[in-house]
Design a protein around this motif. Sequence first.
Motif, PDB file in Angstrom:
ATOM      1  N   GLU A  57       8.533  13.570  -2.009  1.00 33.78           N
ATOM      2  CA  GLU A  57       7.464  13.872  -2.956  1.00 33.78           C
ATOM      3  C   GLU A  57       6.154  13.906  -2.174  1.00 33.78           C
ATOM      4  O   GLU A  57       6.001  13.191  -1.194  1.00 33.78           O
ATOM      5  N   LEU A  58       5.227  14.727  -2.620  1.00 33.89           N
ATOM      6  CA  LEU A  58       3.946  14.845  -1.933  1.00 33.89           C
ATOM      7  C   LEU A  58       3.247  13.482  -1.901  1.00 33.89           C
ATOM      8  O   LEU A  58       3.017  12.876  -2.949  1.00 33.89           O
ATOM      9  N   PRO A  59       2.941  12.964  -0.715  1.00 38.83           N
ATOM     10  CA  PRO A  59       2.286  11.651  -0.630  1.00 38.83           C
ATOM     11  C   PRO A  59       0.818  11.738  -1.002  1.00 38.83           C
ATOM     12  O   PRO A  59       0.230  12.823  -1.041  1.00 38.83           O
ATOM     13  N   ILE A  60       0.243  10.589  -1.254  1.00 38.32           N
ATOM     14  CA  ILE A  60      -1.189  10.493  -1.476  1.00 38.32           C
ATOM     15  C   ILE A  60      -1.822  10.347  -0.096  1.00 38.32           C
ATOM     16  O   ILE A  60      -1.545   9.389   0.621  1.00 38.32           O
ATOM     17  N   VAL A  61      -2.641  11.306   0.296  1.00 35.75           N
ATOM     18  CA  VAL A  61      -3.299  11.274   1.604  1.00 35.75           C
ATOM     19  C   VAL A  61      -4.707  10.732   1.403  1.00 35.75           C
ATOM     20  O   VAL A  61      -5.478  11.267   0.600  1.00 35.75           O
ATOM     21  N   VAL A 102     -12.985   6.606   1.249  1.00 34.44           N
ATOM     22  CA  VAL A 102     -11.946   7.639   1.280  1.00 34.44           C
ATOM     23  C   VAL A 102     -12.619   8.996   1.301  1.00 34.44           C
ATOM     24  O   VAL A 102     -13.547   9.264   0.529  1.00 34.44           O
ATOM     25  N   ARG A 103     -12.158   9.865   2.198  1.00 39.56           N
ATOM     26  CA  ARG A 103     -12.725  11.206   2.361  1.00 39.56           C
ATOM     27  C   ARG A 103     -11.851  12.219   1.618  1.00 39.56           C
ATOM     28  O   ARG A 103     -10.951  12.819   2.183  1.00 39.56           O
ATOM     29  N   GLU A 104     -12.133  12.384   0.327  1.00 35.63           N
ATOM     30  CA  GLU A 104     -11.348  13.307  -0.495  1.00 35.63           C
ATOM     31  C   GLU A 104     -11.529  14.754  -0.047  1.00 35.63           C
ATOM     32  O   GLU A 104     -10.650  15.580  -0.265  1.00 35.63           O
TER      33      GLU A 104
END
Length: 178
Positions: free
Chosen positions: A41-45, A52-54
């Motif tokens: 599943e797509l991880p939270i990066v 946190v640099r969204e």
Amino acid sequence: VAIASDVSGSMSSSLTGDYSVVQCSDLVGLFTGCLVKKCRELPIVLPFDNDVREDIASRVYEKETVMGIARCFGAHGGTSLSAPVEWLIRRRESVDYFIAFTDNEEWVGRPFIEAWMEYREIAPECRAYLVTLLPYRDYPVPPEMSDVHFIFGWSDAVLRYITTDPEKQMQEVMETEI
């Protein structure tokens, strides 16, 4: 899976010594790219410096290749290892694994351990792996934290360590004859 990748200014330091052209940010970019592509599943990066640099995370999600993801990373501001955990806490986001890559700096915000203790209330089964790329072991490691695994220095064995159940690892150690 949450992947916290340090993009602070100190990540421009050489990974293997003064004469190396490989920077810590290069390895973090490649490793983050590999994990993004490998996870079912797509991880939270969660790239982080002071926070946190969204903006960097959104660029990561747009890339199709590991190398494309790796090019999103560079060296920016200060270092807050607790920032990605704080992000998860604010959103009450529960993950099974929290994998962080840093160069051994933490000096902005509250200590990681303090944030992690709070995060345990949201995700009590989560395991954290803190990969410190530079081999300095000066981070205080509380022995009572069995859900946080500290890895000091980089080698290809890190990948096997993260993907193998800790109980199985202990069994392998116990079965080894000296």
